[in-house]
Design a protein around this motif. Structure first.
Motif, short mmCIF file in Angstrom:
data_model
loop_
_atom_site.label_atom_id
_atom_site.label_comp_id
_atom_site.label_asym_id
_atom_site.label_seq_id
_atom_site.Cartn_x
_atom_site.Cartn_y
_atom_site.Cartn_z
N ALA A 213 0.84 -1.21 0.00
CA ALA A 213 0.00 0.00 0.00
C ALA A 213 0.87 1.25 0.00
N GLU A 214 1.91 1.28 0.83
CA GLU A 214 2.80 2.45 0.87
C GLU A 214 3.62 2.56 -0.40
N ALA A 215 4.00 1.43 -0.98
CA ALA A 215 4.76 1.47 -2.24
C ALA A 215 3.91 2.07 -3.35
N ILE A 216 2.63 1.67 -3.41
CA ILE A 216 1.72 2.25 -4.41
C ILE A 216 1.54 3.74 -4.17
N ALA A 217 1.38 4.13 -2.92
CA ALA A 217 1.19 5.55 -2.59
C ALA A 217 2.39 6.38 -3.03
N ALA A 218 3.58 5.84 -2.85
CA ALA A 218 4.79 6.58 -3.25
C ALA A 218 4.81 6.82 -4.76
N VAL A 219 4.43 5.81 -5.52
CA VAL A 219 4.44 5.95 -6.98
C VAL A 219 3.32 6.88 -7.44
N PHE A 220 2.16 6.83 -6.82
CA PHE A 220 1.08 7.72 -7.23
C PHE A 220 1.35 9.17 -6.86
N GLU A 221 2.15 9.39 -5.84
CA GLU A 221 2.56 10.77 -5.56
C GLU A 221 3.45 11.28 -6.69
N LEU A 222 4.28 10.41 -7.24
CA LEU A 222 5.11 10.78 -8.39
C LEU A 222 4.24 11.01 -9.62
N VAL A 223 3.21 10.19 -9.81
CA VAL A 223 2.29 10.39 -10.92
C VAL A 223 1.63 11.76 -10.84
N ARG A 224 1.19 12.13 -9.63
CA ARG A 224 0.55 13.43 -9.45
C ARG A 224 1.50 14.57 -9.80
N ALA A 225 2.74 14.49 -9.25
CA ALA A 225 3.71 15.56 -9.49
C ALA A 225 4.13 15.60 -10.96
N GLY A 226 4.32 14.42 -11.57
CA GLY A 226 4.74 14.38 -12.97
C GLY A 226 3.67 14.91 -13.90
N ASN A 227 2.42 14.57 -13.63
CA ASN A 227 1.33 15.10 -14.47
C ASN A 227 1.20 16.61 -14.34
N ALA A 228 1.37 17.10 -13.10
CA ALA A 228 1.28 18.55 -12.90
C ALA A 228 2.38 19.27 -13.68
N ALA A 229 3.60 18.71 -13.63
CA ALA A 229 4.70 19.33 -14.37
C ALA A 229 4.48 19.21 -15.87
N GLY A 230 3.94 18.06 -16.31
CA GLY A 230 3.66 17.90 -17.73
C GLY A 230 2.61 18.87 -18.22
N ASP A 231 1.56 19.06 -17.43
CA ASP A 231 0.51 20.01 -17.80
C ASP A 231 1.04 21.44 -17.88
N ALA A 232 2.03 21.74 -17.01
CA ALA A 232 2.60 23.09 -16.99
C ALA A 232 3.73 23.26 -18.01
N GLY A 233 4.09 22.17 -18.69
CA GLY A 233 5.18 22.24 -19.66
C GLY A 233 6.54 22.39 -19.02
N THR A 234 6.70 21.89 -17.78
CA THR A 234 7.96 22.08 -17.06
C THR A 234 8.59 20.74 -16.69
N ILE A 235 8.56 19.81 -17.63
CA ILE A 235 9.20 18.52 -17.38
C ILE A 235 10.16 18.21 -18.51
N ARG A 236 11.43 18.16 -18.20
CA ARG A 236 12.45 17.90 -19.21
C ARG A 236 12.41 16.43 -19.65
N PRO A 237 12.78 16.15 -20.89
CA PRO A 237 12.87 14.75 -21.33
C PRO A 237 13.80 13.91 -20.45
N SER A 238 14.89 14.50 -19.97
CA SER A 238 15.81 13.74 -19.11
C SER A 238 15.14 13.36 -17.80
N ILE A 239 14.28 14.23 -17.27
CA ILE A 239 13.55 13.91 -16.04
C ILE A 239 12.47 12.87 -16.34
N ALA A 240 11.84 12.98 -17.50
CA ALA A 240 10.86 11.96 -17.89
C ALA A 240 11.52 10.58 -17.94
N LYS A 241 12.78 10.55 -18.40
CA LYS A 241 13.50 9.28 -18.45
C LYS A 241 13.75 8.75 -17.04
N GLU A 242 14.07 9.61 -16.11
CA GLU A 242 14.29 9.18 -14.72
C GLU A 242 12.98 8.68 -14.10
#
Length: 501
Positions: free
Chosen positions: A374-403
């Motif tokens: 449950a905690e492992a899933i929560a950690a990944v979904f927090e990254l999903v939330r942050a990554g989507n927010a950055a993607g929507d704002a156009g502030t996610i570099r391809p190198s970070i997307a790779k990470e």
């Protein structure tokens, strides 16, 4: 590499899990009794063991895993007799179905698969060792029993108090529920119409409990690192395994015991009389996806009782869709790194690199801490939330997307839901139902001719081309046709995405 800490039922506390005396961790898991199709409670246990073996390998540890197949016992003999077929013919069908279901749920095959009927000589030899110590004795009918009074530690796993054990009080059933310590059958004398083996013990067949002791010690040695199974097996099965094995060898049988808690369905114990008994195939034929079933059954940590509901299965479906959509989005972003592309001047959320590393560390720590899925899933979904927010704002570099993709790949090494195999698995279930005369159990939506993933990709590409050439009528027609077939199209700045309803 993280140290794996896992609750030990025997010690009653969380302990470090590590191999002793061998390079690989030696693990035995009680497998199916192949008398019927497996239900979702069975598969919750096998899925949680799959999580454990995947985490073990992810942490760089080798594993030597044995799964037994019980292909002779009371239920099998009774059902085969009712069907009028030999037990080998009867069990073959359900064993094949079991492995098909394992594959549908993405459960890895163990290093060794051991059949009870192939290990009869090993069981006989083990019983003979016990007889030489006067711990096994022969009853009047020719059956052999284990003398529990000769094993003072009986009950140390289940923590039951068995004071005043009555020597000679016997139970012949393979499975029994009463909390009573009674001498249990090691070898059952032949009965009319039953399959039997001619051995030094007499003509008969093995009891259920001796099978696992013989197979575990044969393949892994007298003292093994870990034994896993559902909590319903703790008593009497696992208690009897300990008594047999330790009485024969004089050594501790298992250092670490892992037990997966029961599964309820809509708050009740699963049973056919309640009308809430479900096999994997039942759920697939209702239109639920194998990936969502896998995700749901491992989302609740193994030491917590799980309440399976259809609302939670719908939530799991949505969660898997969200993960897959995010994975595709990050892959599109990371693919921009092809060639001589330099993203150093690309706008970037300054907090994102730290969030990626935090997700990686939190995910790893959660699984290393008693498989806290449950905690492992929560950690990944927090990254999903942050990554989507950055993607929507156009502030996610391809190198970070790779990470981010690297973290998602770590997640998928254990959870195994990002690759979409659902369509093919469901189609196989529908074909099986038709072949078994169970077409009436299939959801009507699944009986409508289905588009394959390749067919959908072709139509989506045609729609994209139609839009480029400003043939909007054709593009809309394709979209509407796909929608009518349960395929949702989403246009985004990252490209066109589709998913099944």
């Amino acid at each position: 590499m993280a140290t794996i800490e896992l609750f030990n039922t025997l010690g009653g506390k969380i302990e470090t899990l590590a191999p002793v005396g061998a390079p690989a961790l030696r693990m035995y898991c009680c497998g199916p009794t192949v008398y019927d199709y497996g239900h979702i409670g069975n598969f919750r246990t096998f899925l949680q063991v799959d999580v454990l073996r995947r985490v073990i390998r992810q942490q760089g540890m080798a594993i030597d895993h044995v799964l037994n197949i019980t292909d002779v016992d009371d239920k099998i003999i009774r059902n085969a007799a009712a069907a009028g077929v030999p037990i080998a013919e009867y069990t073959q069908k359900y064993e094949r179905a079991f492995f098909e279901d394992l594959d549908a749920l993405g459960i890895e095959r163990p290093e060794h698969i051991s059949h009870a009927t192939a290990c009869i000589p090993d069981m006989v030899a083990l019983i003979e060792r016990l007889a030489a110590k006067d711990i096994a004795y022969q009853a009047e009918d020719g059956s052999w029993y284990f003398r529990i009074a000769r094993f003072p530690e009986y009950g140390k796993l289940s923590k039951k108090d068995f004071d005043g054990i009555e020597d000679g009080a016997r139970v012949d059933l393979d499975e029994y529920e009463k909390d009573a310590a009674r001498d249990f059958a090691l070898w059952k004398a032949v009965k009319p119409g039953e399959q039997s083996w001619d051995t030094a013990l007499g003509t008969g067949r093995p009891g259920w409990h001796i099978e696992c002791s013989a197979m575990a010690t044969k393949l892994l040695g007298d003292d093994i690192d870990l034994h896993a199974g559902g909590e319903d097996l703790m008593f009497p099965h696992h208690e009897n395994e300990i008594a047999q094995s330790e009485s024969a060898s004089g050594k501790p049988f298992v250092r670490h015991w892992m037990h997966v808690r029961f599964l309820l369905v809509e708050g009740k114990k699963m049973s056919k009389s309640e009308g809430n008994f479900y096999t994997l195939r039942d759920l697939l034929l209702k239109g639920y996806r194998a990936s969502a079933i896998r995700f749901l059954l491992i989302s609740v940590p193994y030491r917590h009782q799980m309440n399976f509901t259809f609302d939670s299965l719908t939530d799991a479906t949505n969660a898997v869709d969200r993960l897959r959509t995010f994975y595709r989005r990050m892959k599109i972003g990371a693919d921009k790194l092809q060639g001589d592309f330099d993203d150093s001047q690309t706008a970037s959320d300054p907090n994102l690199p730290a969030l990626v590393e935090k997700a990686r560390q939190d995910y790893t720590a959660a699984l290393a801490n008693d498989l806290n899925t449950a905690e492992a899933i929560a950690a990944v979904f927090e990254l999903v939330r942050a990554g989507n927010a950055a993607g929507d704002a156009g502030t996610i570099r391809p190198s970070i997307a790779k990470e981010i993709l690297q973290v998602l790949d770590l997640f998928n090494e254990v959870f195994a839901v990002l690759q979409d195999r659902d369509f093919e698995i469901t189609q196989r279930a529908v074909e099986w139902a038709k072949g078994e005369g169970r077409e009436g159990q299939v959801s009507p939506d699944l009986l409508v001719p289905q588009l394959s993933d390749a067919d959908i990709d072709t139509l989506v590409a045609e729609r994209t081309q139609a839009k480029k050439t400003r043939n909007f009528a054709r593009a809309d027609a394709i979209r509407n046709d796909l929608l009518a077939k349960g395929i949702l199209i989403e246009d985004s700045k990252d490209g066109v995405r589709w998913k099944r309803k």
